[in-house]
Design an enzyme around this catalytic site. Structure first.
Site, short mmCIF file in Angstrom:
data_model
loop_
_atom_site.label_atom_id
_atom_site.label_comp_id
_atom_site.label_asym_id
_atom_site.label_seq_id
_atom_site.Cartn_x
_atom_site.Cartn_y
_atom_site.Cartn_z
N ARG A 1 0.86 -1.19 0.00
CA ARG A 1 0.00 0.00 0.00
C ARG A 1 0.89 1.23 0.00
O ARG A 1 1.62 1.49 0.95
CB ARG A 1 -0.89 -0.04 1.24
CG ARG A 1 -1.87 1.10 1.36
CD ARG A 1 -2.87 0.76 2.47
NE ARG A 1 -3.77 1.87 2.74
CZ ARG A 1 -3.52 2.82 3.63
NH1 ARG A 1 -2.40 2.82 4.32
NH2 ARG A 1 -4.39 3.79 3.83
N LYS B 1 0.52 5.21 -0.82
CA LYS B 1 -0.46 6.24 -1.15
C LYS B 1 0.15 7.43 -1.89
O LYS B 1 -0.52 8.04 -2.71
CB LYS B 1 -1.20 6.69 0.11
CG LYS B 1 -2.22 5.64 0.59
CD LYS B 1 -3.34 5.49 -0.42
CE LYS B 1 -4.30 4.37 -0.12
NZ LYS B 1 -5.11 3.96 -1.27
N ASP C 1 -4.99 -0.65 -4.75
CA ASP C 1 -5.52 0.41 -5.63
C ASP C 1 -5.00 0.39 -7.07
O ASP C 1 -5.78 0.52 -8.01
CB ASP C 1 -5.26 1.78 -4.95
CG ASP C 1 -5.82 2.95 -5.74
OD1 ASP C 1 -6.60 2.69 -6.67
OD2 ASP C 1 -5.50 4.10 -5.42
N ASP D 1 -12.03 3.63 -5.29
CA ASP D 1 -11.09 3.19 -6.33
C ASP D 1 -11.87 2.56 -7.48
O ASP D 1 -13.09 2.65 -7.54
CB ASP D 1 -10.10 2.17 -5.74
CG ASP D 1 -9.28 2.76 -4.60
OD1 ASP D 1 -9.20 4.00 -4.52
OD2 ASP D 1 -8.75 2.00 -3.78
N SER E 1 -12.59 -2.92 0.38
CA SER E 1 -12.83 -2.45 1.75
C SER E 1 -14.32 -2.18 1.94
O SER E 1 -14.93 -1.52 1.10
CB SER E 1 -12.09 -1.13 2.01
OG SER E 1 -10.75 -1.25 1.68
N LYS F 1 -5.00 5.44 9.16
CA LYS F 1 -5.73 5.90 7.97
C LYS F 1 -6.74 6.94 8.45
O LYS F 1 -7.31 6.78 9.54
CB LYS F 1 -6.47 4.68 7.38
CG LYS F 1 -7.28 4.93 6.15
CD LYS F 1 -7.93 3.59 5.73
CE LYS F 1 -9.15 3.79 4.84
NZ LYS F 1 -8.84 4.16 3.50
N GLY G 1 -7.00 -0.86 13.74
CA GLY G 1 -6.70 -0.83 15.18
C GLY G 1 -6.50 -2.19 15.80
O GLY G 1 -6.58 -2.33 17.02
N LYS H 1 -29.97 -9.00 30.26
CA LYS H 1 -31.32 -8.96 30.84
C LYS H 1 -31.92 -7.58 30.63
O LYS H 1 -31.26 -6.58 30.89
CB LYS H 1 -31.22 -9.24 32.33
CG LYS H 1 -32.53 -9.26 33.05
CD LYS H 1 -32.38 -8.99 34.53
CE LYS H 1 -32.26 -7.52 34.83
NZ LYS H 1 -33.46 -6.73 34.57
N SER I 1 -37.58 -9.44 30.65
CA SER I 1 -38.32 -9.45 31.91
C SER I 1 -39.62 -8.69 31.77
O SER I 1 -39.75 -7.78 30.96
CB SER I 1 -37.46 -8.84 33.01
OG SER I 1 -37.17 -7.50 32.67
C1 TPS Z 1 -7.76 -5.82 3.45
N1 TPS Z 1 -8.04 0.18 5.55
C2 TPS Z 1 -9.02 0.21 6.46
S1 TPS Z 1 -8.48 0.62 7.99
C3 TPS Z 1 -6.87 0.68 7.49
C4 TPS Z 1 -6.81 0.44 6.12
C5 TPS Z 1 -5.55 0.45 5.35
C6 TPS Z 1 -5.74 1.04 8.43
C7 TPS Z 1 -5.49 0.00 9.48
O1 TPS Z 1 -4.26 0.29 10.13
N2 TPS Z 1 -8.97 -3.87 4.16
C8 TPS Z 1 -7.89 -4.35 3.55
N3 TPS Z 1 -6.94 -3.53 3.07
C9 TPS Z 1 -7.07 -2.19 3.20
N4 TPS Z 1 -6.09 -1.39 2.68
C10 TPS Z 1 -8.17 -1.64 3.85
C11 TPS Z 1 -9.12 -2.53 4.31
C12 TPS Z 1 -8.32 -0.14 4.11
P1 TPS Z 1 -3.87 -0.25 11.59
O2 TPS Z 1 -3.81 -1.75 11.54
O3 TPS Z 1 -2.53 0.35 11.85
O4 TPS Z 1 -4.90 0.29 12.53
#
Ligand code: TPS
Length: 533
Positions: free
Chosen positions: A41, A43, A72, A91, A110, A139, A170, A360, A416
């Site tokens: 990836r 950008k 992309d 994209d 995504s 991101k 995350g 509950k 309940s």
């Molecule tokens: C398989 N995307 C969503 S959240 C994120 C990205 C790059 C950042 C997560 O970073 N699913 C796939 N590839 C992608 N590029 C995306 C979604 C888009 P971290 O793990 O540091 O939180």
């Protein structure tokens, strides 16, 4: 198409490399650590440089027999004969990319919501990257963080398709198990893997970071098999349920489990007294710093959001997480969740973070939780009698909230009301005991949570005894625990209400505490009015 292992999906980002760390060195170390698929990836990189990076990355991945996906840029994917292309929602559409790429190229997209999943299915994507599951700074997020329950909903839409799914956003080693256990559809459709960026790319020792994640994923896959093999019996009858409840009553009295309760300021004393009367021991603690220690010694946790202040919320988050980690039952009472946006958000946060063994609520609360507008609420009380078909409703909510739970194989839901409905997602118990004086005092609902938690603690402690005997994992019967707790309270209420010394709601409460302490196997057997459907 060759079989792709999506378990540990590395998405690269050179900006996150620690100072001085070489990208190719980092990539090779993560391959050694066990990543199973890689996405390049870039950008803000010029085409020539991107191409060079992709070519060298492809060589490395080939050496480790790991597929390489390009993010992309379809031209780069073609140029390096990548195994696949990953596209975002802005994209190139999957259907167009499909026409341009060689047959058998993997295409992933995504997705953040059900509409995007729907489109991915229509367009014939091979896999989806669902997220962001947790907050991330890697991101810029222009769409909501969806939590594990959001992922579960999207997996449900993928049931019956051959589309693979990974969660992203995350994901760290600290929340990986929670992510995997929580992200599941009502039919047990689980994730095929998780994708991470910063947890591996930001590491000085990416081999270790990847190996740690990979080990956690393997342990999840092993435990998934255990859960399926050991799900609690679904052959309940009125007789087996009453026998089971009586057994739990005796167990509560003999073992006096410690019941950790984070509850409502309005009812703390009543709940603690009811817990003691039942034979268990209450501890009413809310401070986040002691949650880890308490989870080691308590038999069950009750979380009641009645008076939701920020410090208590922090305590609830931590208490549930530690209880899950130690396989202790968690009983959740989302008091008044329909009353305000604030409560709704807080409940979403809690349910996304840990798994409850029992949820509950009254009709309004469960309707709000399930997103149904069949029932209205006024403050924390429901208006009107409830659902047209409470049996199906409660069964469906139980299915929806079911997780690959660590403490039990299901999430039991208790609706309940004048009649109580309890379901584990398959069976429904209909309980008709109770007295209207219960609704004339504050906190009877909250007290029923304390009773359920006491009986669930007993159910879990029985499972642990069986486990020691049999030398294998045994799941606690939370369905029986929930039935036992409700019966204890409602039967005691019936007996209290007809005592000579009870003149109304004021004298009713002390009499109720007396009857809870006098409850016996004989009384339960004589008075329980229960059907199992
Ligand atoms: C398989 N995307 C969503 S959240 C994120 C990205 C790059 C950042 C997560 O970073 N699913 C796939 N590839 C992608 N590029 C995306 C979604 C888009 P971290 O793990 O540091 O939180």
């Amino acid at each position: 198409m060759t079989l792709i292992d999506y378990s540990l999906y590395l998405v690269t980002d050179r900006k996150l490399l620690p100072p001085g760390k070489d990208y190719f060195e980092s990539l090779e170390q993560s391959l050694r650590g066990g990543v199973t698929i890689v996405q390049i990836r870039e950008k803000d990189t010029d085409t020539a440089e991107f191409l060079d990076i992709a070519l060298r990355s492809k060589d490395l991945c080939d050496r480790y027999k790991v597929p390489l996906i390009v993010n992309d840029r379809l031209d780069i994917a073609l140029a390096v004969q990548a195994d696949g292309l990953h596209v975002g929602q802005r994209d190139m559409p999957v259907s167009v990319a499909r026409k341009l790429l060689p047959a058998n190229t993997i295409i992933g997209v995504s997705c953040n919501n059900l509409q995007e999943i729907e489109k991915a299915i229509q367009d014939g994507a091979d896999y989806v990257g669902i997220g962001a599951v947790w907050a991330t700074t890697t991101k810029d997020l222009d769409k909501p963080v969806i939590g594990v329950r959001g992922v579960g909903e999207m997996l449900q839409r993928l049931d019956g398709t051959s589309i693979k799914a990974v969660a992203i956003g995350g994901i760290k080693s600290q929340n990986l198990l929670r992510t995997l256990h929580g992200s599941v559809s009502p039919n047990n459709h689980a994730l095929d893997g998780v994708a991470v960026v910063s947890e591996i790319m930001g590491s000085l020792i990416p081999e270790q970071a990847a190996a740690r994640l990979s080990e956690l994923i393997s342990s999840f896959k092993r435990s998934g098999c255990i859960h399926k093999a050991l799900s609690v019996s679904s052959d309940y009858s009125v007789t087996t349920v009453i026998d089971g409840v009586v057994d739990l009553l005796n167990c509560v009295r003999e073992r006096s489990p410690l019941i950790h309760q984070i509850t409502n300021n309005v009812v703390i004393a009543q709940s603690a007294n009811a817990t003691i009367a039942l034979g268990a021991s209450p501890i009413m603690a809310t401070t986040v710093q002691e949650m880890e220690d308490l989870a080691k010694i308590h038999g069950a946790l009750l979380v009641n959001i009645g008076t939701l202040v920020p410090t208590a919320y922090e305590g609830m988050m931590a208490a549930g997480t530690f209880a899950n980690a130690r396989r202790k039952p968690v009983v959740f009472d989302p008091v008044g969740v329909g009353a305000s946006e604030f409560r709704k958000k807080a409940v979403g946060g809690l349910l996304n973070t840990w798994q409850s063994s029992v949820i509950k609520g009254n009709a309004a609360e469960l309707a709000a939780l399930a997103g149904s507008n069949e029932v209205q609420s006024k403050g924390v009380d429901s208006v009107g009698s409830g659902f047209k078909d409470p049996v199906s409703f409660v069964r469906n909510v139980a299915r929806k909230e079911r997780k690959h739970s660590i403490s039990s194989s299901c999430c039991v839901v208790v609706l309940s009301g004048k009649i109580d409905y309890i379901s584990d997602g398959t069976n429904v118990a209909v309980l008709e005991n109770g007295h209207e004086l219960l609704s004339k005092m504050t906190g009877s609902g909250c007290i029923s949570g304390s009773c359920i938690a006491s009986y669930c603690a007993a159910a879990m402690s029985k499972a642990q005894m069986a486990e020691e005997d049999q030398g294998k994992m045994v799941i606690g019967d939370m369905f029986l625990g929930a039935i036992g707790g409700i019966l204890a309270l409602t039967i005691s209420a019936e007996l209290a209400a007809v005592r000579d010394d009870v003149k109304g709601p004021g004298t009713f409460f002390p009499a109720l505490i007396d009857e809870l302490s006098l409850l016996s196997s004989r009384i339960i057997r004589e008075r329980a009015r229960i059907q199992i459907l």
